[in-house]
Write a protein that holds these residues in place. Sequence first.
Motif: not given
Length: 216
Positions: A8-25, A105-115
């Motif tokens: 989604y971010a790579e395609a142009g969206g702005h993805l916002v991640l909060g605490p514990r993102t991706g920690y658990g399966d 923090t924030t970073r450009r990713h593809g056409a979008g961004r991840v914060t």
Amino acid sequence: MLDWLGAYAEAGGHLVLGPRTGYGDHEARARHEVTPARLVQAAGVRYDEFSNLHADVPLRTAPDSPLQLPADAVATRWVEGLAVEDADVLAEYDHPHFGRWPAVTTRRHGAGRVTCVGTVPGRDLARALAAWLAPSPCSGWQGLPDSVTVATGTAPDGRRVHVVHNWSWQPATAQAPVDLTDALDGSVVPAGTPVRLGAWDVRVLAAAPGSAAAVE
């Protein structure tokens, strides 16, 4: 899902991640991957340390950051130890220990961004983040009193429904952004007129039939 979020971010969206993102399966077990799992490269940060907060921690704007924080911006409840690998720091903790890590923090990713937001934002931080993420508000509700919140949704007939809460013992007033109809008594609330709320009151308002606000 994590791969989809990165795409989604790579395609142009702005993805916002909060605490514990991706920690658990999917069974809430800690993942073996470096966290945020499957998103480290896209986010440009990783984390493996964290702390609970017993008191709010003040924040400061990082040098050259486009995120402008008010003086009362604070981190609450949680600090994620974000380690920057390839990202820009937007906000920092004003603290002798937690200051070793960035708060946002924030970073450009593809056409979008991840914060990445490494804490549970206090109200002022949340407001500053929202203003930076969406400089042109999608909602017409403006200048709400501190005790008033508005949640919106879409009814089966396509009209926008606005649930207006007053979280206070003191009466409050908001201004209707568009022509609305009270869902309980059917009264019309024209655009620009006061929406009056009693103590701990709630109003459910819908866009008037046929108005442009039905799809906003």
